[in-house]
Design an enzyme around this catalytic site. Structure first.
Site, PDB file in Angstrom:
ATOM      1  N   ARG A   1      -4.028   4.206  -2.055  1.00  0.00           N
ATOM      2  CA  ARG A   1      -2.763   4.918  -2.334  1.00  0.00           C
ATOM      3  C   ARG A   1      -3.028   6.422  -2.490  1.00  0.00           C
ATOM      4  NH1 ARG A   1      -1.031   0.407  -1.298  1.00  0.00           N
ATOM      5  NH2 ARG A   1      -0.306  -1.163  -2.791  1.00  0.00           N
TER       6      ARG A   1
ATOM      7  N   GLU B   1       2.747 -15.320  -9.800  1.00  0.00           N
ATOM      8  CA  GLU B   1       3.085 -14.557  -8.589  1.00  0.00           C
ATOM      9  C   GLU B   1       2.516 -15.222  -7.337  1.00  0.00           C
ATOM     10  OE1 GLU B   1       1.817 -10.426  -8.464  1.00  0.00           O
ATOM     11  OE2 GLU B   1       2.832 -10.086  -6.568  1.00  0.00           O
TER      12      GLU B   1
ATOM     13  N   LYS C   1       7.292 -14.331 -10.286  1.00  0.00           N
ATOM     14  CA  LYS C   1       7.322 -13.079  -9.505  1.00  0.00           C
ATOM     15  C   LYS C   1       7.179 -13.431  -8.022  1.00  0.00           C
ATOM     16  CE  LYS C   1       4.962  -8.663  -8.898  1.00  0.00           C
ATOM     17  NZ  LYS C   1       4.428  -7.484  -9.576  1.00  0.00           N
TER      18      LYS C   1
ATOM     19  N   SER D   1       8.001  -6.029  -4.487  1.00  0.00           N
ATOM     20  CA  SER D   1       8.653  -5.332  -3.365  1.00  0.00           C
ATOM     21  C   SER D   1       7.918  -5.581  -2.051  1.00  0.00           C
ATOM     22  CB  SER D   1       8.825  -3.844  -3.655  1.00  0.00           C
ATOM     23  OG  SER D   1       7.603  -3.213  -3.960  1.00  0.00           O
ATOM     24  N   GLY D   2       6.632  -5.828  -2.101  1.00  0.00           N
ATOM     25  CA  GLY D   2       5.889  -6.339  -0.942  1.00  0.00           C
ATOM     26  C   GLY D   2       5.836  -5.469   0.300  1.00  0.00           C
ATOM     27  N   GLY D   3       6.100  -4.166   0.187  1.00  0.00           N
ATOM     28  CA  GLY D   3       6.057  -3.311   1.373  1.00  0.00           C
ATOM     29  C   GLY D   3       7.441  -2.895   1.851  1.00  0.00           C
TER      30      GLY D   3
ATOM     31  N   ARG E   1       4.935  -0.551  -5.444  1.00  0.00           N
ATOM     32  CA  ARG E   1       5.222   0.551  -4.513  1.00  0.00           C
ATOM     33  C   ARG E   1       6.668   1.019  -4.588  1.00  0.00           C
ATOM     34  NH1 ARG E   1       2.489  -2.770   0.222  1.00  0.00           N
ATOM     35  NH2 ARG E   1       2.980  -4.387  -1.303  1.00  0.00           N
TER      36      ARG E   1
HETATM   37  C1  5MM Z   1       0.346  -3.189  -7.885  1.00  0.00           C
HETATM   38  O1  5MM Z   1      -0.285  -3.888  -6.852  1.00  0.00           O
HETATM   39  C2  5MM Z   1      -0.783  -5.211  -7.090  1.00  0.00           C
HETATM   40  C3  5MM Z   1      -1.935  -5.448  -6.163  1.00  0.00           C
HETATM   41  O2  5MM Z   1      -3.077  -5.041  -6.716  1.00  0.00           O
HETATM   42  P1  5MM Z   1      -4.469  -5.315  -5.934  1.00  0.00           P
HETATM   43  O3  5MM Z   1      -4.155  -5.600  -4.494  1.00  0.00           O
HETATM   44  O4  5MM Z   1      -5.186  -4.034  -6.093  1.00  0.00           O
HETATM   45  O5  5MM Z   1      -5.104  -6.449  -6.647  1.00  0.00           O
HETATM   46  C4  5MM Z   1       0.219  -6.276  -6.683  1.00  0.00           C
HETATM   47  O6  5MM Z   1      -0.187  -7.551  -7.097  1.00  0.00           O
HETATM   48  C5  5MM Z   1       1.540  -5.977  -7.213  1.00  0.00           C
HETATM   49  O7  5MM Z   1       1.577  -6.213  -8.603  1.00  0.00           O
HETATM   50  C6  5MM Z   1       2.599  -6.829  -6.555  1.00  0.00           C
HETATM   51  O8  5MM Z   1       2.296  -7.154  -5.232  1.00  0.00           O
HETATM   52  C7  5MM Z   1       3.874  -6.032  -6.576  1.00  0.00           C
HETATM   53  O9  5MM Z   1       3.663  -4.788  -5.984  1.00  0.00           O
HETATM   54  P2  5MM Z   1       4.607  -4.386  -4.794  1.00  0.00           P
HETATM   55  O10 5MM Z   1       4.072  -3.043  -4.345  1.00  0.00           O
HETATM   56  O11 5MM Z   1       4.487  -5.453  -3.756  1.00  0.00           O
HETATM   57  O12 5MM Z   1       5.993  -4.311  -5.424  1.00  0.00           O
END
Ligand code: 5MM
Length: 337
Positions: A31, A175, A217, A259-261, A290
């Site tokens: 990031r 999750e 989640k 949010s997943g991208g 993100r």
């Molecule tokens: C914040 O990102 C998390 C991933 O961390 P690593 O890949 O470094 O282990 C991730 O699990 C995150 O909590 C969820 O996917 C939600 O983040 P997004 O960006 O998808 O909303």
């Protein structure tokens, strides 16, 4: 009401959601690289402290998920990070899995690890101030995946994790993330996500996890990023609700989407449509990484000492997400800052 149910509701009620700031150092480095900021311990702390001391923490952020490095850090004023988070009435969470590794037996898929020594690590995190935790299982959709092996091993690990977390007096976030990568249809995403969520609850029940003290989640139901399918926010909301209504037991208090991208606006618009149509008893809110941090990170990277400017961007995003968690967002509000 049990203590764990109270914690879950404190995190998710009144339009509040979760800030997923649990990026591992490798992900945070990606990031930071994307905005040309050096990923060192001080910069990671500075960015995160900036977000966690924003004014929107009080109204919009019921909980923050941290990474191991961050939960042990101190702010510029000498408080610990959990103390800073708690000072705005928000709760501290911690990612406790150790990442997704190649799954022996289906080498193109992954299984999330971290159960070894977890009971002891949980005690440490509780003493550091954590009151909820996160574990992420990852699934890909192709014509042959996710395999039954990946579904059952990941669901089993999630359930064993959740049982240990409740034993330690904390709320586990479950999750199971079905990735957006691929050219699959939204129907395929609905079908495969439903199978995965059902399997997770089968394992959670087998492991005697008390569901009212958990948070789900999940991903929203979307076509793959390379699919040619066009789908509206309304259709995404309807498919997502269909999936959750049919597969999540009613004792689960709330659902906080990843949010997943998706872009910040997509993730906000879809959550808003979900809440407009929410005909379940579940709270439906956000646990975005993100989609809460992207614009703030971009702005901050221009001048890492511009704390107020960065907070203003983050506060706006958090406010929009809180409105969406109540079905009160509209695109016209995006420009009124
Ligand atoms: C914040 O990102 C998390 C991933 O961390 P690593 O890949 O470094 O282990 C991730 O699990 C995150 O909590 C969820 O996917 C939600 O983040 P997004 O960006 O998808 O909303």
């Amino acid at each position: 009401m049990t203590e764990l149910n109270k914690i879950a509701l404190q995190i998710l009620s009144n339009g509040k959601g979760i800030l997923a700031a649990d990026e591992s150092t490798a992900t945070m480095t990606k990031r930071f690289d994307s905005v040309n900021v050096s990923s060192n311990e001080n910069n990671r702390l500075l960015f995160r402290e900036t977000l966690f001391s924003s004014s929107s923490m009080k109204k919009s952020i019921g909980g923050v998920i941290l990474y191991d490095e961050t939960i042990r850090q101190k702010t510029s004023t000498g408080k610990t990070i959990p103390e800073l988070i708690n000072s705005s009435g928000s709760l501290t969470g911690i990612k406790v899995d150790t990442g997704a590794k190649i799954l022996a037996g289906s080498k193109e898929e992954k299984v999330t690890e971290g159960l070894d020594g977890l009971r002891e690590r949980l005690k440490d995190y509780y003493n550091l101030g954590a009151r909820f935790t996160k574990w992420r299982g990852v699934f890909s959709i192709t014509n042959k995946y996710p395999s039954n092996l990946s579904i059952s091993t990941n669901a089993h690990a999630l359930a064993r994790y959740a049982a240990l977390v409740q034993e330690a007096g904390m709320v586990p976030i479950i999750e199971p993330e079905v990735l957006m990568d691929g050219d699959h249809s939204s129907r395929d995403c609905l079908h495969k996500t439903s199978i995965i969520i059902r399997k997770c609850y089968e394992e959670l029940e087998l492991n005697n996890v008390s569901l009212e003290g958990t948070i789900l989640k999940p991903n929203m139901i979307l076509p793959g990023v390379n699919s040619l399918e066009k789908i509206s926010n309304e259709e995404i909301a309807e498919l997502t609700l269909e999936c959750l209504r049919n597969n999540v037991p009613s004792s689960v208090p709330g659902i906080a989407f990843l949010s997943g991208g998706q872009t910040e606006i997509e993730a906000t618009a879809n959550l808003n449509e979900i809440n407009i149509r929410n005909n379940t008893d579940f709270i439906m809110t956000y646990s975005y990484g993100r989609a809460l941090q992207q614009s703030a990170l971009k702005f901050w990277s221009q001048d890492v000492n511009n704390i107020n400017g960065t907070q203003e961007i983050f506060d706006h995003r958090a406010k929009m997400c809180t409105l969406a968690a109540q079905g009160k967002w509209s695109e016209s509000l995006e420009n009124k800052k």
